[in-house]
Design a protein around this motif. Structure first.
Motif, PDB file in Angstrom:
ATOM      1  N   GLU A  87     -10.338   1.376  -9.983  1.00 15.78           N
ATOM      2  CA  GLU A  87      -9.344   0.973 -10.979  1.00 15.78           C
ATOM      3  C   GLU A  87      -8.079  -0.630 -10.310  1.00 15.78           C
ATOM      4  OE1 GLU A  87      -9.076   1.442 -14.106  1.00 15.78           O
ATOM      5  OE2 GLU A  87      -6.792   1.232 -14.207  1.00 15.78           O
ATOM      6  N   THR A  88      -8.289  -1.812 -11.017  1.00 15.16           N
ATOM      7  CA  THR A  88      -7.142  -2.177 -11.261  1.00 15.16           C
ATOM      8  C   THR A  88      -7.564  -3.309 -12.037  1.00 15.16           C
ATOM      9  OG1 THR A  88      -6.543  -4.237  -9.393  1.00 15.16           O
ATOM     10  CG2 THR A  88      -8.912  -4.208 -10.632  1.00 15.16           C
ATOM     11  N   TYR A  89      -6.692  -4.456 -12.254  1.00 17.80           N
ATOM     12  CA  TYR A  89      -6.255  -4.979 -12.967  1.00 17.80           C
ATOM     13  C   TYR A  89      -5.158  -6.317 -12.967  1.00 17.80           C
ATOM     14  CZ  TYR A  89      -2.395  -2.014 -14.199  1.00 17.80           C
ATOM     15  OH  TYR A  89      -1.561  -1.077 -14.243  1.00 17.80           O
ATOM     16  N   PHE A  91      -1.923  -8.852 -12.463  1.00 14.41           N
ATOM     17  CA  PHE A  91      -0.611  -8.454 -12.933  1.00 14.41           C
ATOM     18  C   PHE A  91      -0.318  -7.235 -13.251  1.00 14.41           C
ATOM     19  CE2 PHE A  91      -1.395 -13.183 -13.001  1.00 14.41           C
ATOM     20  CZ  PHE A  91      -0.181 -13.526 -12.338  1.00 14.41           C
ATOM     21  N   ARG A  92      -0.283  -6.551 -11.593  1.00 14.39           N
ATOM     22  CA  ARG A  92      -0.303  -5.313 -12.293  1.00 14.39           C
ATOM     23  C   ARG A  92       1.394  -4.734 -11.167  1.00 14.39           C
ATOM     24  NH1 ARG A  92      -4.660  -0.208  -9.388  1.00 14.39           N
ATOM     25  NH2 ARG A  92      -3.551   1.648 -10.056  1.00 14.39           N
ATOM     26  N   GLU A  93       1.587  -3.937 -11.860  1.00 17.49           N
ATOM     27  CA  GLU A  93       2.793  -3.416 -10.775  1.00 17.49           C
ATOM     28  C   GLU A  93       4.121  -4.659 -11.047  1.00 17.49           C
ATOM     29  OE1 GLU A  93       2.683  -0.777  -7.829  1.00 17.49           O
ATOM     30  OE2 GLU A  93       0.654   0.125  -8.264  1.00 17.49           O
ATOM     31  N   ALA A 123      -5.705  -6.258   1.483  1.00 19.57           N
ATOM     32  CA  ALA A 123      -6.142  -4.718   1.499  1.00 19.57           C
ATOM     33  C   ALA A 123      -6.785  -4.004   0.657  1.00 19.57           C
ATOM     34  CB  ALA A 123      -5.410  -4.208   3.141  1.00 19.57           C
ATOM     35  N   GLY A 124      -8.183  -3.639   0.027  1.00 16.33           N
ATOM     36  CA  GLY A 124      -8.432  -2.454  -0.682  1.00 16.33           C
ATOM     37  C   GLY A 124      -8.172  -3.298  -2.009  1.00 16.33           C
ATOM     38  N   CYS A 125      -9.178  -4.803  -2.132  1.00 14.06           N
ATOM     39  CA  CYS A 125      -8.800  -5.789  -2.986  1.00 14.06           C
ATOM     40  C   CYS A 125      -9.453  -4.938  -4.625  1.00 14.06           C
ATOM     41  CB  CYS A 125      -8.991  -7.084  -3.505  1.00 14.06           C
ATOM     42  SG  CYS A 125     -10.364  -7.093  -2.463  1.00 14.06           S
ATOM     43  N   SER A 154      -9.972  -8.028   0.817  1.00 11.99           N
ATOM     44  CA  SER A 154     -11.430  -7.424   1.476  1.00 11.99           C
ATOM     45  C   SER A 154     -10.979  -5.988   0.753  1.00 11.99           C
ATOM     46  CB  SER A 154     -10.847  -7.579   2.684  1.00 11.99           C
ATOM     47  OG  SER A 154      -9.615  -6.063   2.968  1.00 11.99           O
ATOM     48  N   ASP A 155     -12.435  -5.528   0.716  1.00 10.06           N
ATOM     49  CA  ASP A 155     -13.001  -4.114   0.250  1.00 10.06           C
ATOM     50  C   ASP A 155     -13.888  -3.525   0.353  1.00 10.06           C
ATOM     51  OD1 ASP A 155     -11.705  -2.340  -2.686  1.00 10.06           O
ATOM     52  OD2 ASP A 155     -13.658  -1.354  -1.966  1.00 10.06           O
ATOM     53  N   VAL A 156     -14.115  -1.695   1.238  1.00  3.73           N
ATOM     54  CA  VAL A 156     -14.857  -1.072   1.560  1.00  3.73           C
ATOM     55  C   VAL A 156     -16.516  -1.326   0.470  1.00  3.73           C
ATOM     56  CG1 VAL A 156     -14.580   1.094   0.419  1.00  3.73           C
ATOM     57  CG2 VAL A 156     -15.483   1.072   3.295  1.00  3.73           C
ATOM     58  N   ASN A 209     -14.188  -2.499   6.124  1.00  2.00           N
ATOM     59  CA  ASN A 209     -13.322  -1.308   5.859  1.00  2.00           C
ATOM     60  C   ASN A 209     -12.710  -0.996   6.760  1.00  2.00           C
ATOM     61  OD1 ASN A 209     -13.520   1.542   6.858  1.00  2.00           O
ATOM     62  ND2 ASN A 209     -15.013   2.526   7.774  1.00  2.00           N
ATOM     63  N   LEU A 210     -11.225  -0.294   6.186  1.00  2.00           N
ATOM     64  CA  LEU A 210     -10.178  -0.506   6.905  1.00  2.00           C
ATOM     65  C   LEU A 210     -10.027   0.423   7.891  1.00  2.00           C
ATOM     66  CD1 LEU A 210      -7.259  -0.511   4.019  1.00  2.00           C
ATOM     67  CD2 LEU A 210      -8.766  -2.124   4.923  1.00  2.00           C
ATOM     68  N   LEU A 211     -10.957   1.376   8.024  1.00  4.28           N
ATOM     69  CA  LEU A 211     -10.900   2.158   9.249  1.00  4.28           C
ATOM     70  C   LEU A 211     -11.408   1.050  10.840  1.00  4.28           C
ATOM     71  CD1 LEU A 211      -9.591   4.363   8.264  1.00  4.28           C
ATOM     72  CD2 LEU A 211     -10.463   5.541   9.225  1.00  4.28           C
ATOM     73  N   CYS A 227      -1.172  -3.211   0.032  1.00  3.64           N
ATOM     74  CA  CYS A 227      -2.543  -2.475   0.348  1.00  3.64           C
ATOM     75  C   CYS A 227      -2.110  -1.104  -0.470  1.00  3.64           C
ATOM     76  CB  CYS A 227      -2.367  -1.910   1.898  1.00  3.64           C
ATOM     77  SG  CYS A 227      -3.331  -0.519   1.582  1.00  3.64           S
ATOM     78  N   ARG A 228      -2.268  -1.505  -2.432  1.00  3.48           N
ATOM     79  CA  ARG A 228      -1.706  -0.723  -3.088  1.00  3.48           C
ATOM     80  C   ARG A 228      -2.875   0.271  -4.232  1.00  3.48           C
ATOM     81  NH1 ARG A 228       1.377  -4.909  -7.019  1.00  3.48           N
ATOM     82  NH2 ARG A 228      -0.994  -5.248  -7.335  1.00  3.48           N
ATOM     83  N   ASN A 229      -2.635   1.472  -4.133  1.00  2.00           N
ATOM     84  CA  ASN A 229      -3.764   2.339  -4.499  1.00  2.00           C
ATOM     85  C   ASN A 229      -4.716   2.448  -3.767  1.00  2.00           C
ATOM     86  OD1 ASN A 229      -1.231   2.872  -6.717  1.00  2.00           O
ATOM     87  ND2 ASN A 229      -2.023   0.050  -7.083  1.00  2.00           N
ATOM     88  N   VAL A 230      -4.361   2.537  -2.253  1.00  2.00           N
ATOM     89  CA  VAL A 230      -5.643   2.538  -1.364  1.00  2.00           C
ATOM     90  C   VAL A 230      -5.311   3.862  -0.441  1.00  2.00           C
ATOM     91  CG1 VAL A 230      -7.044   1.540   0.798  1.00  2.00           C
ATOM     92  CG2 VAL A 230      -6.094   0.159  -1.906  1.00  2.00           C
TER      93      VAL A 230
END
Ligand SMILES: C[S@@+](CC[C@H](N)C(=O)[O-])C[C@H]1O[C@@H](n2cnc3c(N)ncnc32)[C@H](O)[C@@H]1O
Length: 293
Positions: A87-89, A91-93, A123-125, A154-156, A209-211, A227-230
């Protein structure tokens, strides 16, 4: 109740508690994902189709393939995709984006002026809306003309990264974006709103993968990380690893912006809290200059 035998159809294959424990451990180890005990049925539903596609008769067999087979990387990609929330959009927050535009960007412009290079990492886009939002804010600020400006997304999830690279969005991605901003930076075509070239040119996307220490190093030094909502989806040990990695990647004085329900409480003390008018963000300390001889 009897467990399903091999003669049952694939629709009826059940994810047993012991199999679920193995699957939870695998996804925590590889991706840091925290799958709750209560999510068993949802995981069963999401992964069941993969058993069908691959011809596995049980979740144990599927787990063993993912865990041990040297050719499982592609299937792991598909499975993690199914187990994560995207879930994303744009101009969030908005309160945080205002803080970024009005207070953080002038600070970063001052800090990075000698090198005239600025890098921001989403990160986690997910499908890229966050990265394009950042690029629009950087472009509109007018603070970085003639600079080398880059936004890394970036995203996994491979599928999300492909969508981010396309940069074509439907109405739901603009649910909080003023029409004037949308029309300035996107072109409406029959298949959706296409991001305009000056904004696209600032953004670079990759599957990370952030790990995965090797993959995250590809991003290099950055001045700000969104890095929001990840982190909310990661278990505690993984959050620590990711935050340590962010600390390492940030330039001194760089900032880390988390989602509104996320914090570094019990995760890290390496950052300073920066109190802005509308938000609290984390800052990597500038550090002391080495003592004069
Ligand atoms: C809810 S979305 C957040 C999107 C965007 N940051 C926002 O706030 O609108 C979470 C994203 O984190 C990604 N993710 C989860 N675990 C990850 C990991 N270990 N490495 C990289 N990305 C991950 C998921 O694939 C998903 O796209």
């Amino acid at each position: 109740m009897r467990r399903p035998g091999p003669s049952r159809s694939r629709d009826e294959v059940v994810l047993r508690a012991d199999e679920y424990r193995l699957i939870r451990e695998l996804f925590a180890e590889r991706f840091g994902l925290q799958l709750s005990v209560e999510a068993r049925l949802s995981v069963e539903r999401r992964l069941r189709e993969r058993l069908g596609v691959r011809g596995h008769a049980s979740f144990l067999e599927y787990y063993q393939f993912l865990k041990w087979n040297p050719l499982s990387a592609e299937e792991l990609d598909l499975a993690v995709e199914l187990l994560t929330t995207h879930e994303t959009y744009l101009f969030r927050e908005d309160y945080q984006l205002r803080a970024f535009r009005e207070e953080i960007l002038p600070m970063l412009a001052h800090l990075a002026r000698p090198r005239r290079r600025l890098a921001v990492w989403s990160a986690g886009c997910s499908t890229g809306e966050e990265a394009y939002t950042i690029a629009i804010l950087l472009h509109e600020s007018g603070l970085f003309e003639g600079w080398d400006v880059r936004v890394y997304g970036s995203d996994v999830s491979k599928r999300c990264v492909a969508a981010a690279r396309r940069g074509v969005y439907g109405a739901s991605s603009f649910r909080t974006t003023p029409d004037a901003v949308r029309d300035r930076w996107f072109t409406r075509l029959p298949d959706g709103f296409h991001v305009s070239e000056p904004i696209r040119a600032l953004c670079h996307f990759g599957q990370v993968n952030l790990l995965d220490d090797e993959r995250t190093r590809v991003v290099g030094r950055v001045d700000a990380i969104f890095c929001r909502n990840v982190l909310i989806y990661l278990e505690q040990a993984a959050r620590r690893r990711v935050i340590d990695m962010f600390h390492d990647r940030l330039s001194p004085g760089g900032v880390l912006l988390l989602g509104h329900s996320e914090s570094l409480l019990n995760v890290s003390t390496a950052f300073e809290l920066l109190h802005l008018r509308e938000d609290l963000v984390y800052k990597k300390p500038l550090g002391r200059c080495p003592a004069e001889p």
